[in-house]
Design a protein around this motif. Structure first.
Motif, short mmCIF file in Angstrom:
data_model
loop_
_atom_site.label_atom_id
_atom_site.label_comp_id
_atom_site.label_asym_id
_atom_site.label_seq_id
_atom_site.Cartn_x
_atom_site.Cartn_y
_atom_site.Cartn_z
N ALA A 62 54.91 -2.04 30.59
CA ALA A 62 56.14 -1.25 30.71
C ALA A 62 57.38 -2.12 30.71
CB ALA A 62 56.09 -0.40 31.97
N TYR A 71 58.55 0.88 35.81
CA TYR A 71 59.00 1.92 34.89
C TYR A 71 57.89 2.91 34.58
CZ TYR A 71 62.84 -1.37 34.20
OH TYR A 71 63.90 -2.22 34.40
N ASN A 72 56.68 2.43 34.53
CA ASN A 72 55.57 3.34 34.24
C ASN A 72 55.39 4.36 35.35
OD1 ASN A 72 54.86 1.18 35.92
ND2 ASN A 72 52.68 1.40 35.44
N LYS A 99 51.18 3.42 30.43
CA LYS A 99 51.09 1.96 30.34
C LYS A 99 50.89 1.35 31.71
CE LYS A 99 53.95 1.34 26.20
NZ LYS A 99 55.14 0.66 25.62
N VAL A 115 58.70 8.81 24.54
CA VAL A 115 58.87 7.59 25.34
C VAL A 115 58.39 7.83 26.77
CG1 VAL A 115 60.56 5.98 26.29
CG2 VAL A 115 60.72 6.70 23.91
N THR A 116 58.69 9.01 27.32
CA THR A 116 58.26 9.32 28.69
C THR A 116 56.75 9.34 28.81
OG1 THR A 116 60.26 10.65 29.01
CG2 THR A 116 58.44 11.01 30.55
N ALA A 156 59.35 0.03 24.19
CA ALA A 156 59.09 1.37 24.70
C ALA A 156 58.27 2.21 23.74
CB ALA A 156 60.41 2.08 24.99
N ASN A 212 54.61 7.99 26.69
CA ASN A 212 54.08 6.69 26.32
C ASN A 212 54.19 5.68 27.46
OD1 ASN A 212 52.91 4.92 24.41
ND2 ASN A 212 54.91 4.06 23.94
N MET A 213 55.35 5.65 28.11
CA MET A 213 55.55 4.71 29.20
C MET A 213 54.70 5.05 30.42
SD MET A 213 57.77 2.30 28.37
CE MET A 213 58.53 1.76 29.89
N SER A 214 54.47 6.32 30.66
CA SER A 214 53.68 6.71 31.83
C SER A 214 52.22 6.31 31.71
CB SER A 214 53.79 8.22 32.05
OG SER A 214 53.21 8.93 30.96
#
Length: 304
Positions: A69, A269-270, A64, A57-58, A74, A60-62
């Motif tokens: 995000a 969040y990204n 986006k 998740v970390t 997620a 993947n979100m970074s």
């Protein structure tokens, strides 16, 4: 009559030799069987998922964009793939400065914990028959049960009075609060080193300091690696101590600087996950290269 007697006497011998020559068939017990421990396997799988899923998740979100995000998915793959969040996190947190300060604290803490704890353990083990050293060891064990939040306020006042409300003071406090546990590890390991090795060096004219630096410390290599890894992870990821001790906001460490993303109205969040990923990367790299010494140091110290 004699022929019958000799034949009868030879019969047991022939029977015993036959019994000896034949291989003895053993029962196949549970020891020789290879069974899968499903309970341990399931627990290991759950533990692996508990680590891999947040890591996925970390990452993947970074990768986006801000719009992706905040869409609530997620686990959805980034489309398009972008690295702009890393650049923004680099600039917002002033990552090079925070990285340098964190490295400064971590290096001093790691070297100080290894040297001071090994010296204390060597003095205690080799003078165990003296009451002062024995009670010093028990005093250090008692200090393990005192957490930092209990003595946080006196430490803040003390470091302010001594002018140590800076990264150097944080590193010194890391060394002090880890002294008890590290000394315990070094003490258990030192008990496995034969005293005859030191006696042979002393017969050649070596003093106590030379014996320690030339003989004891190299033999403590696996345990030094174990203590160093623990010290690195604890110092690198520490948030509470730098946030309370360091008075200058421009001298804060990376975990404290990342607190800017924990606001009520923040939706980047990204950027936050990109910052977390950059911060955890050094710890993961160090552990992957040095993790083989962790278990070897602990197991060698546990066997006498």
């Amino acid at each position: 009559m004699s022929t019958t007697t000799s034949a009868a006497a030879a019969a047991p011998n022939s029977t015993s030799s036959t019994a000896t020559s034949q291989p003895v068939r053993r029962r196949r017990g549970k020891v020789g069987r290879e069974r899968t421990n499903w309970t341990a396997t399931v627990l290991l799988m759950v533990g692996a998922l508990a680590v891999l899923v947040p890591l996925f998740v970390t990452v993947n979100m970074s990768l986006k964009t801000t719009a992706q995000a905040v869409d609530g998915n997620a686990f959805g793959l980034p489309s398009p793939l972008t690295f702009s969040s890393f650049v923004e996190a680099w600039n917002l947190t002033n990552f090079p400065r925070g990285f340098a300060i964190s490295i400064f604290i971590t290096v001093i803490a790691v070297i100080g914990e290894i040297v001071i704890s090994s010296l204390a353990a060597y003095a205690i083990v080799r003078n165990w028959d003296r009451r002062a050293f024995r009670w010093s060891f028990f005093y250090l064990l008692a200090a393990m049960f005192i957490p930092f939040p209990v003595v946080a306020l006196p430490q803040i006042q003390l470091t302010g009075m001594l002018g140590l409300d800076n990264p150097l003071g944080v590193a010194i406090l890391h060394i002090a609060f880890s002294l008890a546990f590290n000394t315990l590890l070094f003490t258990a390991f030192l008990r496995t080193i034969p005293l005859e090795l030191e006696e042979s060096m002393r017969m050649d004219g070596a003093g106590t300091w030379k014996v320690f630096w030339k003989l004891i410390l190299p033999l403590l290599g696996p345990m030094c690696a174990t203590v160093g890894i623990f010290a690195f992870i604890a110092s690198w990821n520490d948030f509470m101590m730098p946030s309370l001790i360091i008075s200058d906001p421009t001298l804060q460490t990376i975990p404290v600087l990342q607190n800017m993303f924990q606001t009520q109205f923040s939706n980047s969040y990204n950027v936050a996950f990109a910052s977390y990923l950059m911060a955890m990367a050094p710890a993961i790299i160090v552990y992957l290269f040095a993790q083989r010494w962790v278990m070897s140091g602990l197991t060698q110290g546990a066997i006498k």
